[in-house]
Each structure stands twice: as C-alpha cells, then as structure tokens.
Scaffold this motif. Structure first.
Motif, PDB file in Angstrom:
ATOM      1  N   ALA A 372       0.616  -1.129  -0.258  1.00 11.28           N
ATOM      2  CA  ALA A 372      -0.117  -0.181   0.220  1.00 11.28           C
ATOM      3  C   ALA A 372       0.817   1.221  -0.052  1.00 11.28           C
ATOM      4  CB  ALA A 372      -0.790   0.367   1.376  1.00 11.28           C
ATOM      5  N   ASN A 373       0.382   2.594  -0.316  1.00 11.16           N
ATOM      6  CA  ASN A 373       0.600   3.658  -0.014  1.00 11.16           C
ATOM      7  C   ASN A 373      -0.311   4.381   0.943  1.00 11.16           C
ATOM      8  OD1 ASN A 373       2.872   2.433  -2.517  1.00 11.16           O
ATOM      9  ND2 ASN A 373       1.207   3.261  -4.567  1.00 11.16           N
ATOM     10  N   LEU A 374       0.322   5.267   1.738  1.00  9.42           N
ATOM     11  CA  LEU A 374      -0.069   6.267   2.627  1.00  9.42           C
ATOM     12  C   LEU A 374      -0.001   7.226   2.181  1.00  9.42           C
ATOM     13  CD1 LEU A 374      -1.645   6.412   5.301  1.00  9.42           C
ATOM     14  CD2 LEU A 374       0.557   6.491   6.558  1.00  9.42           C
ATOM     15  N   HIS A 375      -1.410   8.326   1.954  1.00  8.42           N
ATOM     16  CA  HIS A 375      -1.296   9.812   0.806  1.00  8.42           C
ATOM     17  C   HIS A 375      -1.605  10.805   1.718  1.00  8.42           C
ATOM     18  CE1 HIS A 375      -0.856   8.228  -3.657  1.00  8.42           C
ATOM     19  NE2 HIS A 375      -1.385   7.127  -2.555  1.00  8.42           N
ATOM     20  N   LEU A 376      -0.669  11.397   2.185  1.00  9.01           N
ATOM     21  CA  LEU A 376      -1.365  12.350   3.739  1.00  9.01           C
ATOM     22  C   LEU A 376      -0.997  13.723   2.786  1.00  9.01           C
ATOM     23  CD1 LEU A 376       1.419  10.688   5.564  1.00  9.01           C
ATOM     24  CD2 LEU A 376      -0.506  10.685   5.735  1.00  9.01           C
ATOM     25  N   TRP A 377      -2.004  14.814   3.296  1.00  2.14           N
ATOM     26  CA  TRP A 377      -1.946  15.405   2.561  1.00  2.14           C
ATOM     27  C   TRP A 377      -1.802  16.881   4.322  1.00  2.14           C
ATOM     28  CZ3 TRP A 377      -4.549  12.374   0.331  1.00  2.14           C
ATOM     29  CH2 TRP A 377      -5.238  12.369  -0.461  1.00  2.14           C
ATOM     30  N   LEU A 378      -0.618  17.900   4.191  1.00  2.00           N
ATOM     31  CA  LEU A 378       0.115  18.271   5.064  1.00  2.00           C
ATOM     32  C   LEU A 378      -0.772  20.208   5.229  1.00  2.00           C
ATOM     33  CD1 LEU A 378       3.572  17.391   5.203  1.00  2.00           C
ATOM     34  CD2 LEU A 378       1.821  16.417   6.536  1.00  2.00           C
ATOM     35  N   ASP A 379      -0.945  20.357   7.097  1.00  2.00           N
ATOM     36  CA  ASP A 379      -0.977  21.343   6.898  1.00  2.00           C
ATOM     37  C   ASP A 379      -0.565  22.409   7.221  1.00  2.00           C
ATOM     38  OD1 ASP A 379      -1.916  23.770   8.148  1.00  2.00           O
ATOM     39  OD2 ASP A 379      -3.655  23.058  10.084  1.00  2.00           O
ATOM     40  N   SER A 380      -0.283  23.511   5.911  1.00  2.00           N
ATOM     41  CA  SER A 380       1.318  23.779   5.281  1.00  2.00           C
ATOM     42  C   SER A 380       1.679  25.137   7.114  1.00  2.00           C
ATOM     43  CB  SER A 380       1.531  24.328   4.297  1.00  2.00           C
ATOM     44  OG  SER A 380       0.498  25.231   3.900  1.00  2.00           O
ATOM     45  N   ARG A 381       0.667  25.568   7.390  1.00  2.09           N
ATOM     46  CA  ARG A 381       0.011  26.655   8.265  1.00  2.09           C
ATOM     47  C   ARG A 381       0.523  26.395   9.611  1.00  2.09           C
ATOM     48  NH1 ARG A 381      -5.022  29.701   5.589  1.00  2.09           N
ATOM     49  NH2 ARG A 381      -5.591  27.621   6.717  1.00  2.09           N
ATOM     50  N   SER A 382       1.017  25.258  10.180  1.00  2.79           N
ATOM     51  CA  SER A 382       0.768  24.578  11.232  1.00  2.79           C
ATOM     52  C   SER A 382       1.663  23.962  11.300  1.00  2.79           C
ATOM     53  CB  SER A 382      -0.352  24.292  11.400  1.00  2.79           C
ATOM     54  OG  SER A 382      -0.881  23.254  13.010  1.00  2.79           O
ATOM     55  N   THR A 383       2.335  23.090  12.797  1.00  2.00           N
ATOM     56  CA  THR A 383       3.341  21.921  13.119  1.00  2.00           C
ATOM     57  C   THR A 383       2.584  20.878  13.528  1.00  2.00           C
ATOM     58  OG1 THR A 383       3.717  22.855  15.119  1.00  2.00           O
ATOM     59  CG2 THR A 383       4.760  23.793  13.080  1.00  2.00           C
ATOM     60  N   LYS A 384       0.782  21.422  13.366  1.00  4.21           N
ATOM     61  CA  LYS A 384       0.750  20.474  14.586  1.00  4.21           C
ATOM     62  C   LYS A 384      -0.689  20.376  14.147  1.00  4.21           C
ATOM     63  CE  LYS A 384       0.244  18.197  18.989  1.00  4.21           C
ATOM     64  NZ  LYS A 384       0.189  16.547  18.595  1.00  4.21           N
ATOM     65  N   THR A 385      -1.629  18.939  14.273  1.00  5.52           N
ATOM     66  CA  THR A 385      -3.089  19.448  13.906  1.00  5.52           C
ATOM     67  C   THR A 385      -3.369  17.849  15.098  1.00  5.52           C
ATOM     68  OG1 THR A 385      -2.901  17.855  12.338  1.00  5.52           O
ATOM     69  CG2 THR A 385      -3.081  19.137  11.736  1.00  5.52           C
ATOM     70  N   GLU A 386      -4.299  18.467  15.367  1.00  2.00           N
ATOM     71  CA  GLU A 386      -5.035  17.484  16.894  1.00  2.00           C
ATOM     72  C   GLU A 386      -6.679  16.565  16.184  1.00  2.00           C
ATOM     73  OE1 GLU A 386      -5.321  19.419  20.071  1.00  2.00           O
ATOM     74  OE2 GLU A 386      -2.954  19.149  20.298  1.00  2.00           O
ATOM     75  N   GLY A 387      -6.788  15.193  17.061  1.00  2.00           N
ATOM     76  CA  GLY A 387      -8.154  14.632  16.270  1.00  2.00           C
ATOM     77  C   GLY A 387      -8.228  13.069  17.059  1.00  2.00           C
ATOM     78  N   LYS A 388      -9.860  13.096  16.736  1.00  2.00           N
ATOM     79  CA  LYS A 388     -10.140  11.999  17.645  1.00  2.00           C
ATOM     80  C   LYS A 388     -11.457  11.438  17.127  1.00  2.00           C
ATOM     81  CE  LYS A 388     -12.781  12.101  21.605  1.00  2.00           C
ATOM     82  NZ  LYS A 388     -13.753  12.387  23.189  1.00  2.00           N
ATOM     83  N   VAL A 389     -11.126   9.871  16.780  1.00  2.00           N
ATOM     84  CA  VAL A 389     -12.068   9.334  16.686  1.00  2.00           C
ATOM     85  C   VAL A 389     -13.243   9.149  16.973  1.00  2.00           C
ATOM     86  CG1 VAL A 389     -13.037   6.569  15.856  1.00  2.00           C
ATOM     87  CG2 VAL A 389     -10.699   7.365  15.941  1.00  2.00           C
ATOM     88  N   LEU A 390     -14.464   9.695  16.464  1.00  2.00           N
ATOM     89  CA  LEU A 390     -16.074   9.716  16.758  1.00  2.00           C
ATOM     90  C   LEU A 390     -16.668   8.982  16.742  1.00  2.00           C
ATOM     91  CD1 LEU A 390     -16.722  13.419  15.698  1.00  2.00           C
ATOM     92  CD2 LEU A 390     -15.475  13.012  17.528  1.00  2.00           C
ATOM     93  N   LYS A 391     -16.597   8.371  15.998  1.00  2.00           N
ATOM     94  CA  LYS A 391     -17.633   7.082  16.242  1.00  2.00           C
ATOM     95  C   LYS A 391     -17.054   5.920  15.335  1.00  2.00           C
ATOM     96  CE  LYS A 391     -21.502   8.171  13.319  1.00  2.00           C
ATOM     97  NZ  LYS A 391     -22.478   8.938  13.464  1.00  2.00           N
ATOM     98  N   LYS A 392     -17.156   4.456  15.309  1.00  2.00           N
ATOM     99  CA  LYS A 392     -16.384   3.871  14.575  1.00  2.00           C
ATOM    100  C   LYS A 392     -17.550   2.648  14.188  1.00  2.00           C
ATOM    101  CE  LYS A 392     -12.673   1.194  15.281  1.00  2.00           C
ATOM    102  NZ  LYS A 392     -11.809  -0.259  15.263  1.00  2.00           N
ATOM    103  N   ASN A 393     -18.129   1.996  13.645  1.00  2.00           N
ATOM    104  CA  ASN A 393     -18.615   0.869  13.461  1.00  2.00           C
ATOM    105  C   ASN A 393     -18.681  -0.001  12.400  1.00  2.00           C
ATOM    106  OD1 ASN A 393     -20.908  -1.388  13.612  1.00  2.00           O
ATOM    107  ND2 ASN A 393     -22.278   0.321  12.214  1.00  2.00           N
ATOM    108  N   VAL A 394     -17.247  -1.584  12.696  1.00  2.00           N
ATOM    109  CA  VAL A 394     -17.706  -2.843  11.531  1.00  2.00           C
ATOM    110  C   VAL A 394     -18.694  -3.391  11.837  1.00  2.00           C
ATOM    111  CG1 VAL A 394     -15.359  -4.101  10.942  1.00  2.00           C
ATOM    112  CG2 VAL A 394     -14.624  -1.608  12.182  1.00  2.00           C
ATOM    113  N   MET A 395     -18.891  -4.008  11.308  1.00  2.00           N
ATOM    114  CA  MET A 395     -20.829  -5.295  10.924  1.00  2.00           C
ATOM    115  C   MET A 395     -19.564  -5.770  10.886  1.00  2.00           C
ATOM    116  SD  MET A 395     -22.888  -3.193  12.098  1.00  2.00           S
ATOM    117  CE  MET A 395     -23.943  -4.817  12.272  1.00  2.00           C
TER     118      MET A 395
END
Length: 627
Positions: A372-395
């Motif tokens: 696989a290839n992991l394609h990443l988009w970077l925030d050029s105006r910031s050195t750090k982004t933050e995130g959170k998984v809100l929900k996931k459903n794997v049937m």
C-alpha cells in the motif's frame, strides 16, 4: 497464473478428467503456454511482425503542451525469478519538473517472442508502488504491448528533490522449454500545464481545494529493499497477517491508504474455489478449497479500518490464454488499486509514535501479494494538528452458505454482506474538520456442477460502495462517492462425442461497472460512469488427447461518460484477428451497433451470441500437455 512458485491445481472447473493432474512447477493452466504458442503459431503462419496486445480503456486526457520525456529503465528480463528487483536511481529531471505540471504519465513498453507464462510484476519508486501489471503471453512470431498509466497522483513523490531507488520486479523463468525473454522500456512523460492558468481555478489555500489536490507526502507501506522478490507482502493463508510500521508527521489533516493486491497460485481463481465439505466428501485433495468468497481486511494498530472485495482480474493466461489475444482481460495490464479513507482515524496516529498497518485475507490460500501507499495531506500553516475518532462501526460478515450435492454433481450458493463506517474530527489551521467514511458490500456466488462434473457454471456478483464526506462547522468541504459492480460468469461444458473424441466449450463474461462523483464546496462537481463488459468463447475439438480444431473469439464494449471526457469502444476478435473495432463519443448521442448488452444482470447464453467463432481449421494436431 502470473506467479510461478508452486503448482496451481485449477479448481476452476475440476474439469477435463481426460488430463492428468501431475503436479509440476510449470504445468498450471487449462492450456499451457507451450500449447498456446503452438496454436498461435499455426494461426499466424504468414505473419512476420509481432502482434500488438492491448487492454481496452479510455485515453488519458492530456494537455496540449509538449511533454518532457524521461527514459528511466531499459532491461531484458530473462531468468529473474527469485532474484532481487532490477534497480535504477531516479532523480527528478530538472528540465522536466521545474515547470508547473498538469499531467504525469508512466509509459511501459515490452516485447517478447517464444514460449512463456504470464508473469505478475510491479514498479516501485522509493518503495511506493506505481503500477501492478501482468505480462502478455508471447507467441513464436512475437508480441508487443504497452501500458500507459496516469501517475499524477504521485506528483509529490516524482518531483521530490532527491535521488530515490526505482525498483522493477518481474520474476521470469527461462529454460529450454520456456524461452520468452521480456524486453522492457519504461519512460515517464511530464506534461506542463497550459499557459499560466491555474488548472484548479480556485484558491489553493481553501480546505475544499486542498482536499481535491494530490497528496503532499506519500509513505510506502511495503517491504524494504534488499530482497529477492517484489516489495509486496505475501499472504499465505487465512490466518496470516502482514504488518508494516510507519510514522506520520504531526500536521496531517487528511490520509488515504491506497492498496495494491493480486492473487495467485491456489487462489488465482478464488471465485471458483469449492466448499471444503464437497472437497472432503469427494476426496479431491489437490483442489483449492475454502469456498469462493475473499475479503482483504486492512487494520490499523490491530483494529479494522476498511475492507476490499476485489475485482476478479483474469490474467493473460487465465482460464484459457486464447481468450486474451490480442484483447486482454479487464484490469490485466493495469490492475486496480483500492483507496481506504484513514482521515477519521488520524486522531490515533498524530502522536509522532510508530504505528502499524496490517493486511489479511479472509479464507485465503497461498498466495496474495499486497502492499500500500499512504497518501498524506499536510497543514502547511501549522506544525501540529489534533484529532479524535468520534465513532466507528465494523459490522461482522453476514454469511449464508447453501450446498446441495451428491457425488460430484451439485449446486452451491454463497451470499455475504458487510458494512464499515467511521467518523473523526481534526483541528487544523483551516478550522474543525469532520470526516465520515462508509463502506457497504454485498456478494453472491452460485456454482452448478452436473453431468458428472463435465458441466460447470459459476455466476458471481459483487457490489462495492464507499463514500467520504468532509464538513466544516458551517459548510460541506468535500465529498466523494463510488459504487462498483463486478459481474462474472464462467462455464465449461465437455461433450463426449464417442471414440475418445470430446468437444470442450468454455465461456467467460467479465464486467467492471463504476459510478463516481466528487464535489468541493463552491467548485465544480465531477461525475463519471463506466460500463466495461467482455464476453469470450473457446471451442476445442479433442481426439485421442490431441487438439484437432480450436476456435475462439472475444467481444468487449467499453462506455465511459464523465465530466472530463466521453469514450466508447466496441471491439471483437476472432482467432487472434480483430473482426471489428468501432470507437465513438458516447456523450454526443452517437451510437455504435453492439453485439452485447450492458445490463448488469443480463447474461447472453452462448447460443444467443451473434459473433461467429469463424476461423480456418487448424492444419496440425497438437497434443494436450498434462498438468
């Protein structure tokens, strides 16, 4: 076959009991390359020029600028099996990449002459796979083919100002029987953008436009070099999981995992594998098992994040190589890759620590090749982004299996469905971004075996839908949707004519249908519809284990209608000769007479098809090679 480590006992059709089933490295096809080469040589007795093979696909939409062409590899692949990939250093040519580029195209050209199997191969740049493909099977008079692939999505990798290894692995075997050497040339064409116009026509600082751009960074999720094989991982059975560690920058706001895969050996024809109970009851110890359903599962740090229900690519030697000369099977020269949206899970991997992607295949037999290839988009105006998984459903998989058989005759029905979804948010310099990712799958496969297994029919249908929706607090930033349908029908009927004489009728129908849409807030809406359908027939007359007559034909209708272009092609071949080839513009109402229907659920029986299997009777007898 397209991979030649161990014998492939072709369950596709237990088939032809008049043939032996001796296990041998090279004897793995319904028609071996030796026999195919003999048939083709007889058909092309008066030809002196190589035959051009091709996969029917739409043309790449190119700008009107003159390309800058960069030859990167010329190599003869003789006995290369089990040896390291062929390597060359790639440095972006400054005379090609200093301009703003609109399109980048990979051009693979190859010739071969003699007798040879089809071979799977891959091309990697810095460990990132650019192309997965299959070679054509040559004839004694020689063949030539080419693959042109739009690789613009790898722009950031291709213009990176550093030297990177370009690796090509094509595992070939050459000996006194299999004489074909693949002569390969690879070139990259860089097309400058037209004039000074911004081809996106909007502000690249906006989030919507950034989502619609190519990735800023691409990480390889593949094996490291210094190996005697391709960079792909090998999945050898249903409990095998292959993992790769990676670390992302801390300022990522979007991530997409592009997965390449191919299936070989005992799982080359996974869609025709029989249930274990049937195999056990009939003592078919060498027949590939585990039933006909396969699913590639992608995990992140041990948690499922997506799945792939693969398109059933038939390689150029698959089922019968007579089907695929000179029109090759859908996807055989440019195997599809599959995107998994990782953006909802970014909150789990933006900590600067090492994480792992894993790959496994439900019900797998040896062997699946996956990376696989992991394609990443970077925030050029910031050195750090933050995130959170809100929900996931794997049937979990919903599986229905029905089997009704007595001895070697019976019917088998497999139905499977599943859904996967996730939502996550990212805090970036663009604001709060919420991304939702949904996958829905359905699968059906029916098998009929009758006449003491002399008649075998397989009908399969896969529906594969996924969508991505990215929102800002007050607006929609980006959305895309894809709905794929993969119909497949295979049949073999062996008719006993008495006096050790048989007539073998083989039919294949293969389809790839896809509808896609994509939109960015405030900008143009993109849509496309592809209907691609092939039908093929092979009729063999066999007397005393000799083929005394062979007739074959293939028809294909390709129709693409999109915001970018429209393209229509209706083509047919008979005994390796193009019978007709009509190309048109499907958008302007132009219609071309077709021998095939488009309906997904409509199958024309062989007796109803209009194309005759006309050819001159073969003048020589050819012995069927046992396998």
């Amino acid at each position: 076959m397209a991979f030649s480590r161990f014998p492939l006992v072709q369950s596709v059709f237990l088939l032809l009991q008049l043939l032996s089933t001796d296990a041998n490295l090279h004897k793995t096809k319904l028609l071996t390359p030796t026999l195919f080469s003999q048939l083709s040589a007889t058909t092309h007795l008066n030809e002196t020029q190589p035959t051009r093979y091709f996969e029917v696909t739409k043309p790449i939409r190119l700008p009107k600028t003159k390309p800058c062409s960069y030859p990167i590899l010329s190599h003869d692949f003789g006995y290369t099996y089990g040896q390291p990939p062929v390597l060359t250093n790639y440095t972006p040519p400054s005379h090609c990449t200093t301009h703003r580029l609109s399109k980048i195209v990979l051009d693979f050209e190859a010739t071969c002459k003699g007798t040879q199997f089809d071979r799977i191969f891959g091309i990697w740049l810095g460990g990132v796979e650019l192309l997965r493909s299959c070679t054509a099977e040559p004839t004694r008079t020689g063949i030539v083919w080419s693959v042109e692939k739009d690789i613009t999505r790898y722009h950031s990798l291709l213009v990176k100002n550093q030297t990177q290894p370009l690796a090509v692995y094509l595992g070939n075997i050459v000996d006194s029987t299999y004489t074909g050497v693949y002569h390969v040339n690879i070139t990259i064409h860089f097309y400058p953008a037209e004039g000074n116009l911004n081809d996106r026509k909007h502000d690249l600082d906006s989030l919507a436009s950034r989502f619609d751009c190519n990735a800023d960074l691409i990480l390889p999720i593949s094996r490291n070099l210094q190996l005697n094989d391709g960079l792909w991982f090998e999945i050898k059975n249903s409990v095998d999981t292959q993992e790769k560690e990676f670390r992302t920058p801390k300022n990522v706001y979007r991530a997409v995992l592009e997965v390449y895969l191919s299936f070989h050996e005992r799982d080359e024809f996974w869609y025709a594998n029989l249930p274990n109970e049937f195999i056990s009851m009939n003592h078919l110890n060498r027949t590939p098992e585990n039933g006909p359903f396969r699913e590639v599962v992608v995990s992140l740090d041990g948690e499922v994040v997506g799945a792939i229900w693969p398109f059933s690519v038939i390689y150029t030697g698959g089922i019968s190589p007579l089907f695929w000369a000179p029109i090759t099977g859908i996807g055989s020269f440019d195997l599809p890759s599959y995107d998994i949206e990782i953006t909802p899970f970014l909150g789990n991997i933006l900590d600067g620590e090492i994480h792992k992607f894993g790959f496994s295949v439900t019900n797998a037999l040896n062997v699946w090749l996956i990376d696989a290839n992991l394609h990443l988009w970077l925030d050029s105006r910031s050195t750090k982004t933050e995130g959170k998984v809100l929900k996931k459903n794997v049937m979990p998989l919903r599986v229905s299996l029905q089997a009704d058989f007595e001895g070697l005759d019976g019917t088998f029905l497999t139905n499977v469905s599943r859904s996967i979804s996730a939502t996550g948010h990212i805090r970036s310099s663009y604001g709060e971004i919420t991304t939702s990712w949904i996958q829905n799958f359905s699968y059906s496969n029916s098998m009929l075996i009758s006449k003491n297994e002399n008649l075998q029919i397989i009908d399969q249908m896969i529906h594969f839908h996924d969508s991505v929706c990215t929102k800002m607090p007050l607006s929609l930033a980006y959305s895309q949707s894809s709905h794929k349908v993969y119909p497949l029908r295979l049949s073999i009927d062996v008719l006993d004519k008495g006096n050790r004489s048989f007539l073998q009728l083989t039919n294949v129908t293969l389809g790839y249908y896809e509808e896609k849409s994509r939109s960015s807030a405030g900008f143009d809406f993109f849509f496309s519809s592809l209907k691609n359908l092939q039908n093929g027939q092979v009729v063999l007359t066999i007397v005393n284990n000799f083929i005394v007559d062979a007739r074959w034909s293939t028809q294909q209708v390709y129709k693409y209608h999109g915001s970018d272009l429209c393209y229509f092609r209706n083509i047919s071949s008979s005994n390796d000769i193009i019978a007709y080839d009509k190309v048109g513009n499907a958008c302007n109402g132009e219609r071309t007479e077709s021998h095939l229907g488009y309906e997904i659920r409509r199958w024309l029986p062989s007796t109803a098809r209009k194309d005759p299997l006309a050819s001159d009777e073969l003048k020589e007898k050819h012995e069927i090679l046992s396998y």
